[in-house]
Design a protein around this motif. Structure first.
Motif, PDB file in Angstrom:
ATOM      1  N   LYS A  27       0.855  -1.184   0.000  1.00  0.00           N
ATOM      2  CA  LYS A  27       0.000   0.000   0.000  1.00  0.00           C
ATOM      3  C   LYS A  27       0.894   1.238   0.000  1.00  0.00           C
ATOM      4  O   LYS A  27       1.962   1.249   0.622  1.00  0.00           O
ATOM      5  CB  LYS A  27      -0.886  -0.023   1.253  1.00  0.00           C
ATOM      6  N   ASN A  28       0.472   2.276  -0.707  1.00  0.00           N
ATOM      7  CA  ASN A  28       1.226   3.524  -0.925  1.00  0.00           C
ATOM      8  C   ASN A  28       2.403   3.365  -1.877  1.00  0.00           C
ATOM      9  O   ASN A  28       3.134   4.312  -2.107  1.00  0.00           O
ATOM     10  CB  ASN A  28       1.687   4.170   0.386  1.00  0.00           C
ATOM     11  N   GLY A  29       2.578   2.160  -2.434  1.00  0.00           N
ATOM     12  CA  GLY A  29       3.581   1.952  -3.470  1.00  0.00           C
ATOM     13  C   GLY A  29       2.967   2.262  -4.832  1.00  0.00           C
ATOM     14  O   GLY A  29       1.820   2.706  -4.940  1.00  0.00           O
ATOM     15  N   TYR A  30       3.729   2.000  -5.885  1.00  0.00           N
ATOM     16  CA  TYR A  30       3.269   2.294  -7.239  1.00  0.00           C
ATOM     17  C   TYR A  30       3.151   1.014  -8.049  1.00  0.00           C
ATOM     18  O   TYR A  30       3.873   0.044  -7.822  1.00  0.00           O
ATOM     19  CB  TYR A  30       4.247   3.242  -7.939  1.00  0.00           C
ATOM     20  N   VAL A  31       2.230   1.028  -9.021  1.00  0.00           N
ATOM     21  CA  VAL A  31       2.042  -0.109  -9.914  1.00  0.00           C
ATOM     22  C   VAL A  31       1.400   0.397 -11.201  1.00  0.00           C
ATOM     23  O   VAL A  31       0.757   1.449 -11.215  1.00  0.00           O
ATOM     24  CB  VAL A  31       1.174  -1.207  -9.238  1.00  0.00           C
ATOM     25  N   LEU A  32       1.597  -0.354 -12.278  1.00  0.00           N
ATOM     26  CA  LEU A  32       0.961  -0.027 -13.546  1.00  0.00           C
ATOM     27  C   LEU A  32      -0.358  -0.782 -13.627  1.00  0.00           C
ATOM     28  O   LEU A  32      -0.376  -2.011 -13.539  1.00  0.00           O
ATOM     29  CB  LEU A  32       1.891  -0.467 -14.683  1.00  0.00           C
ATOM     30  N   MET A  33      -1.468  -0.051 -13.779  1.00  0.00           N
ATOM     31  CA  MET A  33      -2.779  -0.675 -13.899  1.00  0.00           C
ATOM     32  C   MET A  33      -3.434  -0.155 -15.170  1.00  0.00           C
ATOM     33  O   MET A  33      -3.548   1.059 -15.344  1.00  0.00           O
ATOM     34  CB  MET A  33      -3.642  -0.350 -12.682  1.00  0.00           C
ATOM     35  N   LYS A  34      -3.813  -1.060 -16.046  1.00  0.00           N
ATOM     36  CA  LYS A  34      -4.426  -0.708 -17.334  1.00  0.00           C
ATOM     37  C   LYS A  34      -3.532   0.273 -18.110  1.00  0.00           C
ATOM     38  O   LYS A  34      -4.009   1.189 -18.773  1.00  0.00           O
ATOM     39  CB  LYS A  34      -5.817  -0.098 -17.136  1.00  0.00           C
ATOM     40  N   GLY A  35      -2.213   0.093 -17.981  1.00  0.00           N
ATOM     41  CA  GLY A  35      -1.258   0.911 -18.714  1.00  0.00           C
ATOM     42  C   GLY A  35      -0.992   2.278 -18.113  1.00  0.00           C
ATOM     43  O   GLY A  35      -0.276   3.086 -18.700  1.00  0.00           O
ATOM     44  N   ARG A  36      -1.544   2.577 -16.936  1.00  0.00           N
ATOM     45  CA  ARG A  36      -1.391   3.881 -16.289  1.00  0.00           C
ATOM     46  C   ARG A  36      -0.634   3.734 -14.968  1.00  0.00           C
ATOM     47  O   ARG A  36      -0.867   2.768 -14.226  1.00  0.00           O
ATOM     48  CB  ARG A  36      -2.758   4.518 -16.018  1.00  0.00           C
ATOM     49  N   PRO A  37       0.252   4.686 -14.636  1.00  0.00           N
ATOM     50  CA  PRO A  37       0.947   4.637 -13.343  1.00  0.00           C
ATOM     51  C   PRO A  37      -0.022   5.001 -12.216  1.00  0.00           C
ATOM     52  O   PRO A  37      -0.713   6.018 -12.280  1.00  0.00           O
ATOM     53  CB  PRO A  37       2.047   5.694 -13.491  1.00  0.00           C
ATOM     54  N   CYS A  38      -0.084   4.140 -11.199  1.00  0.00           N
ATOM     55  CA  CYS A  38      -1.038   4.334 -10.099  1.00  0.00           C
ATOM     56  C   CYS A  38      -0.342   4.185  -8.753  1.00  0.00           C
ATOM     57  O   CYS A  38       0.639   3.446  -8.625  1.00  0.00           O
ATOM     58  CB  CYS A  38      -2.156   3.291 -10.165  1.00  0.00           C
ATOM     59  N   LYS A  39      -0.916   4.868  -7.752  1.00  0.00           N
ATOM     60  CA  LYS A  39      -0.505   4.677  -6.370  1.00  0.00           C
ATOM     61  C   LYS A  39      -1.475   3.685  -5.763  1.00  0.00           C
ATOM     62  O   LYS A  39      -2.702   3.827  -5.906  1.00  0.00           O
ATOM     63  CB  LYS A  39      -0.542   5.999  -5.617  1.00  0.00           C
ATOM     64  N   ILE A  40      -0.964   2.666  -5.078  1.00  0.00           N
ATOM     65  CA  ILE A  40      -1.813   1.641  -4.473  1.00  0.00           C
ATOM     66  C   ILE A  40      -2.444   2.220  -3.209  1.00  0.00           C
ATOM     67  O   ILE A  40      -1.741   2.632  -2.286  1.00  0.00           O
ATOM     68  CB  ILE A  40      -1.001   0.378  -4.126  1.00  0.00           C
ATOM     69  N   VAL A  41      -3.788   2.279  -3.178  1.00  0.00           N
ATOM     70  CA  VAL A  41      -4.480   2.823  -2.013  1.00  0.00           C
ATOM     71  C   VAL A  41      -5.127   1.728  -1.164  1.00  0.00           C
ATOM     72  O   VAL A  41      -5.437   1.951  -0.006  1.00  0.00           O
ATOM     73  CB  VAL A  41      -5.546   3.878  -2.406  1.00  0.00           C
ATOM     74  N   ASP A  42      -5.310   0.543  -1.746  1.00  0.00           N
ATOM     75  CA  ASP A  42      -5.870  -0.567  -0.992  1.00  0.00           C
ATOM     76  C   ASP A  42      -5.454  -1.870  -1.652  1.00  0.00           C
ATOM     77  O   ASP A  42      -5.363  -1.942  -2.875  1.00  0.00           O
ATOM     78  CB  ASP A  42      -7.399  -0.460  -0.943  1.00  0.00           C
ATOM     79  N   MET A  43      -5.187  -2.855  -0.844  1.00  0.00           N
ATOM     80  CA  MET A  43      -4.902  -4.181  -1.394  1.00  0.00           C
ATOM     81  C   MET A  43      -5.271  -5.240  -0.373  1.00  0.00           C
ATOM     82  O   MET A  43      -5.200  -5.021   0.829  1.00  0.00           O
ATOM     83  CB  MET A  43      -3.435  -4.307  -1.845  1.00  0.00           C
ATOM     84  N   SER A  44      -5.709  -6.394  -0.892  1.00  0.00           N
ATOM     85  CA  SER A  44      -6.056  -7.516  -0.034  1.00  0.00           C
ATOM     86  C   SER A  44      -5.669  -8.800  -0.751  1.00  0.00           C
ATOM     87  O   SER A  44      -5.633  -8.854  -1.975  1.00  0.00           O
ATOM     88  CB  SER A  44      -7.548  -7.501   0.292  1.00  0.00           C
ATOM     89  N   THR A  45      -5.373  -9.822   0.042  1.00  0.00           N
ATOM     90  CA  THR A  45      -4.947 -11.101  -0.514  1.00  0.00           C
ATOM     91  C   THR A  45      -5.960 -12.168  -0.110  1.00  0.00           C
ATOM     92  O   THR A  45      -6.326 -12.266   1.061  1.00  0.00           O
ATOM     93  CB  THR A  45      -3.547 -11.493   0.009  1.00  0.00           C
ATOM     94  N   SER A  46      -6.403 -12.955  -1.102  1.00  0.00           N
ATOM     95  CA  SER A  46      -7.323 -14.056  -0.809  1.00  0.00           C
ATOM     96  C   SER A  46      -6.513 -15.314  -0.517  1.00  0.00           C
ATOM     97  O   SER A  46      -5.333 -15.400  -0.835  1.00  0.00           O
ATOM     98  CB  SER A  46      -8.247 -14.291  -2.000  1.00  0.00           C
ATOM     99  N   LYS A  47      -7.182 -16.279   0.090  1.00  0.00           N
ATOM    100  CA  LYS A  47      -6.517 -17.556   0.362  1.00  0.00           C
ATOM    101  C   LYS A  47      -6.307 -18.328  -0.944  1.00  0.00           C
ATOM    102  O   LYS A  47      -6.977 -18.072  -1.933  1.00  0.00           O
ATOM    103  CB  LYS A  47      -7.372 -18.395   1.316  1.00  0.00           C
ATOM    104  N   THR A  48      -5.402 -19.301  -0.887  1.00  0.00           N
ATOM    105  CA  THR A  48      -5.189 -20.127  -2.073  1.00  0.00           C
ATOM    106  C   THR A  48      -6.465 -20.901  -2.360  1.00  0.00           C
ATOM    107  O   THR A  48      -7.130 -21.391  -1.457  1.00  0.00           O
ATOM    108  CB  THR A  48      -4.024 -21.113  -1.860  1.00  0.00           C
ATOM    109  N   GLY A  49      -6.786 -20.979  -3.632  1.00  0.00           N
ATOM    110  CA  GLY A  49      -8.030 -21.633  -4.033  1.00  0.00           C
ATOM    111  C   GLY A  49      -7.798 -23.020  -4.582  1.00  0.00           C
ATOM    112  O   GLY A  49      -6.746 -23.630  -4.386  1.00  0.00           O
ATOM    113  N   LYS A  50      -8.779 -23.494  -5.312  1.00  0.00           N
ATOM    114  CA  LYS A  50      -8.751 -24.828  -5.881  1.00  0.00           C
ATOM    115  C   LYS A  50      -7.581 -25.008  -6.834  1.00  0.00           C
ATOM    116  O   LYS A  50      -7.018 -26.087  -6.948  1.00  0.00           O
ATOM    117  CB  LYS A  50     -10.093 -25.058  -6.604  1.00  0.00           C
ATOM    118  N   HIS A  51      -7.183 -23.906  -7.525  1.00  0.00           N
ATOM    119  CA  HIS A  51      -6.106 -24.011  -8.503  1.00  0.00           C
ATOM    120  C   HIS A  51      -4.749 -23.579  -7.951  1.00  0.00           C
ATOM    121  O   HIS A  51      -3.799 -23.408  -8.702  1.00  0.00           O
ATOM    122  CB  HIS A  51      -6.465 -23.209  -9.753  1.00  0.00           C
ATOM    123  N   GLY A  52      -4.665 -23.325  -6.646  1.00  0.00           N
ATOM    124  CA  GLY A  52      -3.373 -23.190  -6.008  1.00  0.00           C
ATOM    125  C   GLY A  52      -2.781 -21.807  -5.855  1.00  0.00           C
ATOM    126  O   GLY A  52      -1.774 -21.669  -5.191  1.00  0.00           O
TER     127      GLY A  52
END
Length: 155
Positions: A27-52
């Motif tokens: 969070k508060n880092g940078y990433v490219l989303m849809k080809g645009r430079p963005c600041k990460i304002v929220d992120m969450s991680t889901s558990k591993t699913g059926k496909h690992g």
């Protein structure tokens, strides 16, 4: 027998982005989303699913236009991260058509940026008109540049 090679490039070869594993983004880092430079304002991680793979859900705000983007990426996959630079410039002049005349610490002039059209742009213009010396912070990435802040220089 020597062959003559000609490499025509317009830059020093530095990449505008670099890959980073999704799970190591923060969070508060940078990433490219849809080809645009963005600041990460929220992120969450889901558990591993059926496909690992655990999935990372990212919410980012475009650095230059404020648009909101969302993306989901497997945590082990790479995403592109933009190289973001910040540089301070002394404000020399604001033209009638809102173009800024700036100078960096080495004395290099820059006159290809517009005064921001938001409240900060009005504050910069007002303080400059009062005769105050201002230092503007310019953020640049992926051939986009924008004034993101200022401070009064008390030298």
């Amino acid at each position: 027998m020597a062959s003559e090679e000609n490499f025509d490039t317009g830059d020093a070869g530095a990449s505008q982005t670099y890959p980073q594993q999704c799970s190591s983004l923060r969070k508060n880092g940078y990433v490219l989303m849809k080809g645009r430079p963005c600041k990460i304002v929220d992120m969450s991680t889901s558990k591993t699913g059926k496909h690992g793979h655990a999935k990372v859900h990212l919410v980012g705000i475009d650095l230059f236009n404020g648009k909101k983007y969302e993306d989901i990426c497997p945590s082990t996959h790479n995403m592109e991260v933009p190289n973001v630079k910040r540089k301070d410039y002394t404000l020399l002049d604001v033209s009638d058509d809102r173009i800024l005349e700036l100078m960096d610490d080495d004395g290099n002039l820059k006159s290809d940026l517009n005064l921001p059209v938001n409240d900060m742009g009005k504050e910069i213009k007002d303080k400059f008109d009062e005769g105050l010396m201002l230092v503007l912070t310019v953020m640049s990435t992926m051939s986009d540049e924008q004034v993101i802040g200022y401070k009064v220089d008390n030298k």
